[in-house]
Scaffold this active site. Structure first.
Site, PDB file in Angstrom:
ATOM      1  N   ARG A  77       0.826  -1.213   0.000  1.00  0.00           N
ATOM      2  CA  ARG A  77       0.000   0.000   0.000  1.00  0.00           C
ATOM      3  C   ARG A  77       0.859   1.262   0.000  1.00  0.00           C
ATOM      4  O   ARG A  77       0.445   2.296  -0.503  1.00  0.00           O
ATOM      5  CB  ARG A  77      -0.928   0.004   1.218  1.00  0.00           C
ATOM      6  CG  ARG A  77      -2.151  -0.897   1.079  1.00  0.00           C
ATOM      7  CD  ARG A  77      -3.123  -0.648   2.209  1.00  0.00           C
ATOM      8  NE  ARG A  77      -4.400  -1.317   2.002  1.00  0.00           N
ATOM      9  CZ  ARG A  77      -5.525  -0.972   2.611  1.00  0.00           C
ATOM     10  NH1 ARG A  77      -5.525   0.035   3.477  1.00  0.00           N
ATOM     11  NH2 ARG A  77      -6.650  -1.621   2.377  1.00  0.00           N
ATOM     12  N   LYS A  79       4.445   2.689  -1.169  1.00  0.00           N
ATOM     13  CA  LYS A  79       5.676   2.496  -1.941  1.00  0.00           C
ATOM     14  C   LYS A  79       6.308   3.846  -2.275  1.00  0.00           C
ATOM     15  O   LYS A  79       7.432   4.144  -1.876  1.00  0.00           O
ATOM     16  CB  LYS A  79       5.386   1.745  -3.254  1.00  0.00           C
ATOM     17  CG  LYS A  79       4.787   0.367  -3.094  1.00  0.00           C
ATOM     18  CD  LYS A  79       4.454  -0.217  -4.468  1.00  0.00           C
ATOM     19  CE  LYS A  79       3.744  -1.542  -4.349  1.00  0.00           C
ATOM     20  NZ  LYS A  79       3.333  -2.079  -5.679  1.00  0.00           N
ATOM     21  N   ASP A 139      -6.151   2.243  -6.384  1.00  0.00           N
ATOM     22  CA  ASP A 139      -4.749   2.680  -6.390  1.00  0.00           C
ATOM     23  C   ASP A 139      -4.619   4.016  -5.659  1.00  0.00           C
ATOM     24  O   ASP A 139      -5.436   4.916  -5.851  1.00  0.00           O
ATOM     25  CB  ASP A 139      -4.261   2.819  -7.836  1.00  0.00           C
ATOM     26  CG  ASP A 139      -2.763   2.679  -7.973  1.00  0.00           C
ATOM     27  OD1 ASP A 139      -2.050   3.130  -7.052  1.00  0.00           O
ATOM     28  OD2 ASP A 139      -2.311   2.132  -8.992  1.00  0.00           O
ATOM     29  N   LYS A 151       0.949  18.015 -12.587  1.00  0.00           N
ATOM     30  CA  LYS A 151       0.932  19.387 -12.062  1.00  0.00           C
ATOM     31  C   LYS A 151       2.233  20.106 -12.399  1.00  0.00           C
ATOM     32  O   LYS A 151       2.230  21.294 -12.736  1.00  0.00           O
ATOM     33  CB  LYS A 151       0.720  19.366 -10.547  1.00  0.00           C
ATOM     34  CG  LYS A 151       0.747  20.757  -9.911  1.00  0.00           C
ATOM     35  CD  LYS A 151       0.381  20.722  -8.442  1.00  0.00           C
ATOM     36  CE  LYS A 151       0.421  22.134  -7.843  1.00  0.00           C
ATOM     37  NZ  LYS A 151      -0.059  22.159  -6.442  1.00  0.00           N
ATOM     38  N   TYR A 238     -19.696  20.567 -38.325  1.00  0.00           N
ATOM     39  CA  TYR A 238     -20.838  21.178 -37.649  1.00  0.00           C
ATOM     40  C   TYR A 238     -21.788  20.065 -37.242  1.00  0.00           C
ATOM     41  O   TYR A 238     -21.532  18.883 -37.495  1.00  0.00           O
ATOM     42  CB  TYR A 238     -21.534  22.217 -38.526  1.00  0.00           C
ATOM     43  CG  TYR A 238     -21.933  21.750 -39.919  1.00  0.00           C
ATOM     44  CD1 TYR A 238     -23.077  20.986 -40.125  1.00  0.00           C
ATOM     45  CD2 TYR A 238     -21.167  22.107 -41.038  1.00  0.00           C
ATOM     46  CE1 TYR A 238     -23.445  20.576 -41.387  1.00  0.00           C
ATOM     47  CE2 TYR A 238     -21.532  21.692 -42.306  1.00  0.00           C
ATOM     48  CZ  TYR A 238     -22.668  20.924 -42.474  1.00  0.00           C
ATOM     49  OH  TYR A 238     -23.030  20.521 -43.728  1.00  0.00           O
ATOM     50  N   HIS A 295     -32.265   9.383 -42.942  1.00  0.00           N
ATOM     51  CA  HIS A 295     -32.723  10.109 -41.758  1.00  0.00           C
ATOM     52  C   HIS A 295     -33.081   9.150 -40.616  1.00  0.00           C
ATOM     53  O   HIS A 295     -34.124   9.290 -39.978  1.00  0.00           O
ATOM     54  CB  HIS A 295     -33.905  11.022 -42.107  1.00  0.00           C
ATOM     55  CG  HIS A 295     -33.564  12.031 -43.167  1.00  0.00           C
ATOM     56  ND1 HIS A 295     -32.558  12.957 -43.005  1.00  0.00           N
ATOM     57  CD2 HIS A 295     -34.076  12.241 -44.399  1.00  0.00           C
ATOM     58  CE1 HIS A 295     -32.477  13.705 -44.086  1.00  0.00           C
ATOM     59  NE2 HIS A 295     -33.386  13.289 -44.959  1.00  0.00           N
ATOM     60  N   GLU A 347     -24.013   8.364 -49.310  1.00  0.00           N
ATOM     61  CA  GLU A 347     -23.129   9.198 -48.495  1.00  0.00           C
ATOM     62  C   GLU A 347     -22.041   8.394 -47.798  1.00  0.00           C
ATOM     63  O   GLU A 347     -20.893   8.839 -47.707  1.00  0.00           O
ATOM     64  CB  GLU A 347     -23.953   9.943 -47.428  1.00  0.00           C
ATOM     65  CG  GLU A 347     -24.860  11.023 -47.963  1.00  0.00           C
ATOM     66  CD  GLU A 347     -24.117  12.303 -48.285  1.00  0.00           C
ATOM     67  OE1 GLU A 347     -22.909  12.399 -47.973  1.00  0.00           O
ATOM     68  OE2 GLU A 347     -24.733  13.208 -48.858  1.00  0.00           O
ATOM     69  N   ASN A 434     -44.658   6.161 -34.432  1.00  0.00           N
ATOM     70  CA  ASN A 434     -45.306   4.862 -34.530  1.00  0.00           C
ATOM     71  C   ASN A 434     -44.796   4.130 -35.767  1.00  0.00           C
ATOM     72  O   ASN A 434     -44.731   4.725 -36.848  1.00  0.00           O
ATOM     73  CB  ASN A 434     -46.816   5.034 -34.630  1.00  0.00           C
ATOM     74  CG  ASN A 434     -47.458   5.447 -33.321  1.00  0.00           C
ATOM     75  OD1 ASN A 434     -47.151   4.900 -32.288  1.00  0.00           O
ATOM     76  ND2 ASN A 434     -48.381   6.406 -33.378  1.00  0.00           N
ATOM     77  N   ARG A 526     -42.776  -4.627 -26.576  1.00  0.00           N
ATOM     78  CA  ARG A 526     -42.941  -3.398 -27.364  1.00  0.00           C
ATOM     79  C   ARG A 526     -41.570  -2.882 -27.781  1.00  0.00           C
ATOM     80  O   ARG A 526     -40.600  -3.001 -27.041  1.00  0.00           O
ATOM     81  CB  ARG A 526     -43.666  -2.344 -26.526  1.00  0.00           C
ATOM     82  CG  ARG A 526     -44.102  -1.122 -27.315  1.00  0.00           C
ATOM     83  CD  ARG A 526     -44.769  -0.114 -26.406  1.00  0.00           C
ATOM     84  NE  ARG A 526     -43.807   0.556 -25.534  1.00  0.00           N
ATOM     85  CZ  ARG A 526     -44.134   1.394 -24.557  1.00  0.00           C
ATOM     86  NH1 ARG A 526     -45.407   1.644 -24.301  1.00  0.00           N
ATOM     87  NH2 ARG A 526     -43.215   1.969 -23.819  1.00  0.00           N
TER      88      ARG A 526
END
Length: 530
Positions: A77, A79, A139, A151, A238, A295, A347, A434, A526
């Site tokens: 735990r 080191k 860890d 940092k 976009y 679509h 496409e 639907n 469904r």
């Protein structure tokens, strides 16, 4: 407006790499990387199993315990958590007071930290993993070293992924140091790693409750906390419209988000949405199949004995809508299929792979986007944003089990009708509600999608049909609330119907089916798709 540069200390000279701390769980590629560092005269400092592996590989390694003056403790735990390590990583080289403190205490700087973490996510994915094992796989020293090095990125390089070993070593070998950009990019990756790691821990521990003196694991179908930490893979030109910004986020190589683009123009937001709809549909089939999406709704779909035959059947269902569509195949695209597809403007195409001859045919269309996709990942939860929050649901992975379906009419479907019903049910699951699908065995004939009433979907599907409707079967994603939709389907040539059932008027609808001579199957499931 141009943003002013962020200056961190005096960063005019790229720092040399002289001392390297290595402590990893994933040891793939590490020995070769360490050998490269040793060849550049770097001193190697390591811990436990990592040090053992490097020594067995013939490298000179200093144990962290030699640096700290303390042995590894508490079953590993502790080191690297020690001032002689932390100070060597965190000291700013451009601050005289920091360097003076190091000299006063006899501490040397550490210039590179090579660390990856205990695989908590792998353990957490095991349903039988005890809580004690989960805790031990959190860890502590690893994230501490990673965050410290990140940092102090202007002085210390932090390497957290085996994928970075080769480019880092190559740059060190060529330039004698790492560039400012490399230091910064590595630091950002490091902080992203620790963020994902903490999120995985938070998400897993959220299902563990304290009850009296015990911790009890109460896993939920959906997480108590929704954490999404996924790197941006690609900026898109976009979104759905030119005035909307968009990007693709993915952390793996599976599914459409992890596809490999083999040819064509840059993928757009709409391309990716349509490709995903096509890929999800095509993964429903085991025999050679083709899907054509427009679509996000299928305008053509077929399952046949060959891929080319499947494409031809899919195309003939609605050639007009197929123009400018997106295609998906569940087999490697061969030359015959490619020649058929090349007659149409599309496409994008998704498939597991493309043969060399198919690539030669399709690559003649310079803008056609070809993507190789691996893995359907059908069990992934579905997340959607709404104003002020997110919705999450489990994936719709239900398939038709004929033994559990109920034939509710006097007439049973014959063998060909059953095959057509099963095919239509698979397609219907991927049509916007639907949803009404007209189908024959292995071929979509037409569909009515996204209408405000089911009877309108029946009418739209018939109106759009290019092929003769009679005879066909009809699949409905939800129950028929009244007999009128069923009567419309029968008048258009339907001989059998598959639907979930569950309406208060089921008996009235069943009587209508018997009167019309239809076979009707209730699935009890469904498949709304919004």
């Amino acid at each position: 407006m141009v943003a002013a540069p962020l200056l961190v200390g005096e960063w005019n000279v790229m720092p040399a790499v002289k001392r390297v701390l290595l402590s990893v769980t994933d040891k793939s590629g590490l020995l070769e990387f360490a050998r490269g560092l040793a060849a550049l005269q770097c001193e190697l400092i390591s811990t436990g199993g990592t040090a053992k592996m490097l020594r067995e590989g013939g490298l000179a390694v200093k144990d962290v315990s030699e640096v700290t003056g303390f042995p590894e403790m508490l079953d590993g735990r502790v080191k690297t958590i020690h001032p002689r390590v932390a100070a060597g990583v965190l000291a700013r080289r451009d601050i005289p007071g920091h360097m003076l403190s190091l000299r006063e205490h006899g501490i040397d700087t550490i210039d590179m930290v090579v660390v990856n973490l205990y695989d908590f996510a792998k353990v957490a994915a095991r349903e039988d993993a005890p809580i004690e094992e989960l805790i031990e796989n959190i860890d502590i020293g690893g994230p501490t070293m990673i965050r410290a090095a990140a940092k102090n990125f202007q002085d210390v390089a932090v390497v957290t992924s085996p994928a970075d070993y080769e480019p880092v070593l190559s740059e060190l070998s060529s330039n004698g140091a790492l560039s400012k950009k490399t230091h910064w990019d590595l630091a950002r990756k490091a902080f992203a790693l620790t963020a994902r790691y903490d999120s995985a821990i938070t998400a897993r521990l959220a299902s563990i409750e304290a009850e009296g003196e015990e911790l009890v694991d109460k896993p939920a179908k959906l997480p108590a906390v929704l954490n999404i930490h996924i790197p941006r893979r690609q900026e898109l030109r976009y979104g759905e419209n030119p005035h909307q910004a968009a990007a693709l986020y993915a952390d793996g190589s599976q599914g459409v988000a992890g596809c490999t683009q083999l040819h064509g123009k840059e993928l757009s937001y709409n391309n990716l949405v349509a490709l995903d709809a096509a890929w999800q549909l095509i993964c429903e089939f085991s025999d050679p199949a083709a899907a054509i999406i427009k679509h996000t709704n299928p305008c053509g779909c077929a399952e046949q004995s060959s891929l080319a035959a499947a494409y031809r059947r899919a195309y003939e269902a609605d050639p007009i809508s197929a123009f400018g569509g997106v295609l998906a195949f569940n087999r490697e695209v061969d030359e015959e299929t490619a020649l058929e597809v090349s007659k149409l403007f599309v496409e994008a195409i998704a498939a597991p792979s493309f043969s060399q001859k198919a690539m030669s045919v399709l690559a003649s269309k310079k803008n056609l986007r070809l993507v190789a996709v691996s893995g359907a990942k059908p069990g992934e939860p579905v997340v959607k944003s709404i104003s002020g929050g997110f919705l999450m649901q489990s994936a719709d992975t239900e398939t038709l089990d004929r033994s559990k379906a109920r034939v509710v009419t006097a007439r049973q479907p014959d063998a060909e009708e059953w095959t057509a019903l099963e095919f239509g049910w698979k397609v219907c699951k991927h049509v916007k509600s639907n949803a009404i699908v007209y189908a024959r065995a292995g071929q979509l004939i037409s569909s009515g999608a996204g209408q405000m009433s089911r009877v309108d979907s029946v009418k739209v599907g018939a109106m759009k049909a290019v092929l003769p409707l009679s005879p066909c079967v009809v699949a409905s994603d939800a129950f028929f609330p009244f007999p009128d939709g069923l009567e419309g389907a029968a008048s258009n040539g339907a001989t059998a119907v598959i639907q979930p059932g569950g309406s208060v008027k089921d008996e009235e609808v069943i009587r209508a089916a018997d009167r019309l001579g239809l076979a009707m199957v209730f699935t009890g499931v469904r498949h709304f798709r919004h």
